[in-house]
Design a protein around this motif. Structure first.
Motif, PDB file in Angstrom:
ATOM      1  N   SER A  38      64.627 -48.157  74.011  1.00 14.74           N
ATOM      2  CA  SER A  38      64.630 -49.233  74.973  1.00 14.74           C
ATOM      3  C   SER A  38      64.848 -50.650  74.344  1.00 14.74           C
ATOM      4  N   ASN A  39      65.023 -51.815  74.873  1.00 17.60           N
ATOM      5  CA  ASN A  39      65.289 -53.010  74.153  1.00 17.60           C
ATOM      6  C   ASN A  39      66.611 -52.890  73.354  1.00 17.60           C
ATOM      7  N   TYR A  70      71.737 -59.150  76.971  1.00 13.76           N
ATOM      8  CA  TYR A  70      72.689 -59.928  77.972  1.00 13.76           C
ATOM      9  C   TYR A  70      73.519 -60.631  77.118  1.00 13.76           C
ATOM     10  N   TYR A  71      73.565 -60.894  75.900  1.00  7.55           N
ATOM     11  CA  TYR A  71      74.549 -61.291  74.968  1.00  7.55           C
ATOM     12  C   TYR A  71      74.361 -60.905  73.556  1.00  7.55           C
ATOM     13  N   ASP A  72      73.147 -60.959  72.977  1.00  8.42           N
ATOM     14  CA  ASP A  72      73.182 -60.515  71.639  1.00  8.42           C
ATOM     15  C   ASP A  72      71.615 -60.054  71.239  1.00  8.42           C
ATOM     16  N   GLN A  73      71.207 -59.203  70.561  1.00  6.95           N
ATOM     17  CA  GLN A  73      69.995 -58.672  70.052  1.00  6.95           C
ATOM     18  C   GLN A  73      69.405 -59.478  69.345  1.00  6.95           C
ATOM     19  N   PRO A  78      60.764 -48.303  71.963  1.00  2.68           N
ATOM     20  CA  PRO A  78      61.463 -49.902  71.830  1.00  2.68           C
ATOM     21  C   PRO A  78      61.910 -50.076  70.436  1.00  2.68           C
ATOM     22  N   VAL A  79      62.811 -50.935  70.606  1.00  2.11           N
ATOM     23  CA  VAL A  79      63.737 -51.164  69.475  1.00  2.11           C
ATOM     24  C   VAL A  79      63.645 -52.802  69.044  1.00  2.11           C
ATOM     25  N   ILE A  80      63.439 -53.253  67.921  1.00  2.19           N
ATOM     26  CA  ILE A  80      63.276 -54.433  67.602  1.00  2.19           C
ATOM     27  C   ILE A  80      63.767 -54.855  66.208  1.00  2.19           C
ATOM     28  N   VAL A  81      64.740 -56.051  66.016  1.00  4.35           N
ATOM     29  CA  VAL A  81      64.889 -56.171  64.486  1.00  4.35           C
ATOM     30  C   VAL A  81      63.659 -56.691  63.754  1.00  4.35           C
ATOM     31  N   GLY A  82      63.456 -56.073  62.694  1.00  2.78           N
ATOM     32  CA  GLY A  82      62.428 -56.051  62.075  1.00  2.78           C
ATOM     33  C   GLY A  82      61.906 -57.495  61.486  1.00  2.78           C
TER      34      GLY A  82
END
Length: 766
Positions: free
Chosen positions: A59-60, A64-67, A159-163
């Motif tokens: 998820s995440n 809508y535009y860029d992570q 959940p995914v997020i740039v570290g």
């Protein structure tokens, strides 16, 4: 053994997100409509992966535009110039899009944040801006809201997020006197707050994307990694933290990556399969290894026998319970669904059987787990046999190889990549023939493709209008564009490219060795989607591709009309490329095809020819040790394409959204007479590399950002040109936009170009 996915395409199978965003920006739908469309796409993606059998669903990964912009909003890294937008609109979504696209309404005129390529892909991210006194706070709850939404569907997502370390390294210091990595102790508490909230909602896994672990990093970055993940482990000892790397191998960062106190580590075994042995030898007890074995960046079907051998090697050493099976990277870079390709004429059954898009790659991951860890039933074994047949069919197909093309490539000699004389001599010949003023103006090639123009192409493809009718419509549009450019005083005109769909697809359609899809869209940036061609076999040009329209445009005017071509490296980079021979060989095949076109344009009387290479920097390997080999063949390929013409024929090239400092010598080695570059978002910062190097040829720094709807004033462009003039001699400077104008509207395009010409004239007069 478990399956997981690093990320799924967010545009929707039929580009629903693109359409919704553009309708929202145009005021045709409400924000609620846009949010509902985003929610619908996310839910469809989660359900698809659940039904396929993926056990750890991300998820995440939706945006809508860029992570990266999402992270900036999440952690409150919002440049101060947007404060008034936040106050006036009181709307998180409008603030978000203002950061991405600029803002020009309600009396405000604010530039967009800088945009550049995501590592070595054609995806663009919004570059974070950091200041010495930077503060961070949890501003947006998007990551938490998406986790909760998935949980309502019965999915305890990952959940995914740039570290935090990669996020800082992706950004740019906007003032001197500090190192962005010094901000890590301010940033980490916000990540801790995010994890606290996710854990409170029941999150068991978290995926931190840390691609810089596969890049060249300094000791300070390595210490930041140790600090960040030690703190996270201390605060959340039970949370299963997965750190992902991709697009390269760990190499000299192996000891660092395997020593981080995390639950699992992901490695890319498509781009760097040779790292597996080293990782298996270094991996500590208990660390789970995620095998990225299904190619997330290309469209070729996975070779199950090869992948099963990799899985076996890993499980023999670690056991099944310490192995995860996954794509090599996020499937953001793959088209959505091969099942949507129903036109046998567009994509033949023989070639289609060799392919897998995102949906099929998910199935491949699940099938590989079943084949590796269970006693497969007859249906699964039948799929294995089907896979073997498809892989064998591709190896032996007569479609792929052409001995004449191979011989021509093998016959390339040094003189094929050299102009007749050096630039200093060519420049005099060109000045005599072209008679251009100081600060000559031009555009990068394309003009707005309106709904009407696109409807003509659609009707023509469907047979609703005849070839003659289509031709006449395009000629009328071309003539109007030529006349308008003459009227406002542009020096080197373009025909507008109304006959073209995409700058790579258009050429691929006319080259042998390429095939196409109907719905193979991938996101390039924001709402901009591209449909990369598929290079499946040897490439050559059966006939002229652009001469007809360029010659027609030149017949309409006494002004110079520029021939517009896409360069070999960019065609290579922006296609799905065959993986059964070196990329350099394929690139040389394309270079020879473009060379033939350049020569034909010159014969047709075209005196200025642009060979766009926006992707040459993008193609750089992620490790500097691998740069020299790539730059040698990439620069040579461009020179092969450009070197078949006389001195007086002026060769232009165009590059955008790249850092040039490290390869400025190689850009000079390309020996284009004129290079145009993106410069406006960085406020001419990119020009410093050319100035410091004392770049010898002519250069056109872009004076306005065509990826933003805002129209800059003449005064703003004059200021930028004065900055350029301060570091580049006036007789080397051209005046042009950052990039092509295809995606813009005519009203804003006309206003901006009129101001641009006025700015050039003002500079000439002073």
């Amino acid at each position: 053994m478990q399956t997981h996915n690093l990320g799924y395409p967010r545009i929707g199978s039929n580009r629903e997100l693109k359409k919704a965003c553009e309708q929202y920006w145009a005021g045709k739908i409400s924000q609620s409509d846009l949010l509902n469309k985003g929610k619908s796409i996310s839910e469809q993606n989660w359900k698809l992966q659940l039904e396929a059998g993926i056990e750890l669903i991300p998820s995440n990964d939706f945006s809508y535009y860029d992570q990266i912009l999402d992270v900036s909003l999440t952690v409150g890294a919002i440049p101060k110039r947007y404060n008034q937008v936040a106050i006036q609109s009181n709307n998180e979504m409008d603030l978000y899009f203002a950061m991405a696209r600029g803002y020009q309404k309600d009396g405000l005129d604010i530039t967009a944040m800088e945009m550049t390529k995501w590592l070595d892909t054609n995806y663009h991210y919004i570059v974070p801006e950091f200041y010495r006194d930077q503060e961070f706070k949890l501003f947006s709850n998007k990551i938490i809201n998406e986790f909760v939404s998935a949980k309502r569907l019965g999915i305890n997502s990952k959940p995914v997020i740039v570290g935090p370390v990669s996020y800082l390294l992706l950004g740019k210091e906007k003032e001197d006197g500090f190192d962005k990595l010094d901000l890590v102790k301010k940033l980490l508490p916000v990540y801790i707050q995010i994890l606290t909230e996710l854990k409170a909602h029941g999150a068991q896994w978290i995926q931190f994307d840390e691609p810089f672990l596969a890049l060249d990093i300094n000791e300070k970055a390595k210490e930041a990694y140790k600090y960040v993940y030690a703190e996270i482990k201390k605060q959340f000892p039970q949370l299963k933290v997965l750190v992902t790397t991709y697009f390269e191998g760990l190499k000299d960062n192996l000891a660092l990556a395997t020593s981080l106190p995390v639950h699992a580590l992901h490695i890319d075994l498509v781009r760097c399969p040779e790292q597996l042995d080293d990782v298996l030898n270094a991996i500590p007890d208990q660390l789970v290894l995620s095998l990225g074995i299904v190619d997330g960046r290309n469209i070729w079907k996975n070779d199950f026998e090869q992948s099963l051998a990799i899985i076996k090697k890993a499980t023999d050493k670690l056991g099944n319970d310490r192995v995860l099976i996954a794509p090599s990277c996020s499937l953001l870079h793959s088209p959505c669904d091969l099942d949507l390709e129903t036109n046998d004429k567009t994509l033949t059954p023989e070639i289609k059987q060799w392919l897998a898009f995102a949906k099929q790659k998910i199935d491949e991951v699940v099938l590989l787990k079943t084949l590796a860890s269970e006693t497969p039933d007859s249906n699964v074994l039948a799929k294995l046999e089907e896979n073997k047949k498809a892989i064998s069919s591709r190896r032996t197909s007569r479609l792929i190889h052409n001995e004449q093309i191979k011989q021509r490539v093998n016959s390339i000699v040094a003189r094929d990549s050299q102009r007749e004389n050096p630039f200093s001599i060519r420049k005099k010949a060109q000045q005599e023939v072209l008679q251009l003023p100081l600060f000559p103006t031009t555009t990068i090639g394309s003009f707005p493709q309106t709904d009407e123009v696109r409807s003509w192409r659609s009707k023509f493809k469907k047979g609703e209008i005849s070839p003659a009718e289509y031709d006449n419509l395009l000629k009328k549009e071309t003539e109007e564009t030529i006349r308008w450019q003459e009227e406002i005083g542009i020096d080197v005109l373009v025909h507008g490219e109304f006959e073209r769909n995409d700058m790579v697809e258009y050429f691929g359609e006319q080259l042998n060795g390429f095939t196409f899809t109907k719905n193979g869209w991938v996101q390039s940036y924001g709402s901009r989607c591209v449909k990369p061609p598929i290079i499946y076999g040897d490439v050559n040009r059966p006939e002229a591709m652009t001469v007809y329209w360029t010659e027609y445009a030149q017949s309409l005017t006494k002004s110079l009309v520029k021939g517009m071509l896409t360069g070999p490296v960019t065609i290579l980079q922006w296609s799905f490329v065959r993986n059964d021979q070196p990329r350099s060989v394929t690139c040389n095949q394309i270079a020879l095809a473009i060379r033939d076109e350049v020569v034909d344009l010159e014969k047709a009387g075209i005196k200025v020819i642009q060979i766009d290479e926006p992707a040459i920097r993008e193609g750089l390997p992620l490790r500097k040790a691998d740069w020299p080999n790539y730059l040698q063949w990439a620069v040579d390929a461009f020179k092969i394409s450009a070197s078949g013409v006389k001195d007086e024929t002026q060769i232009h090239t165009h590059m955008c959204y790249s850092e040039f400092n490290d390869i400025i010598q190689n850009i000079a080695d390309m020996d284009a007479d004129v290079i145009t570059i993106e410069c406006s978002r960085s406020q001419m910062e990119l020009l410093d590399a050319f100035a410091d190097f004392k770049y010898p040829n002519e250069i056109g720094p872009g004076v306005y950002d065509i990826h933003s709807p805002r129209v800059p004033s003449k005064e703003e462009m004059v200021r930028l040109l004065q900055k350029a003039k301060a570091v580049i001699p006036a007789d080397q400077l051209w005046v042009n936009p950052d990039c092509g104008l295809k995606t813009r509207h005519w009203e804003e395009t006309k206003s901006a170009l009129i101001a641009m010409v006025a700015a050039a004239k003002e500079l000439s007069a002073n």
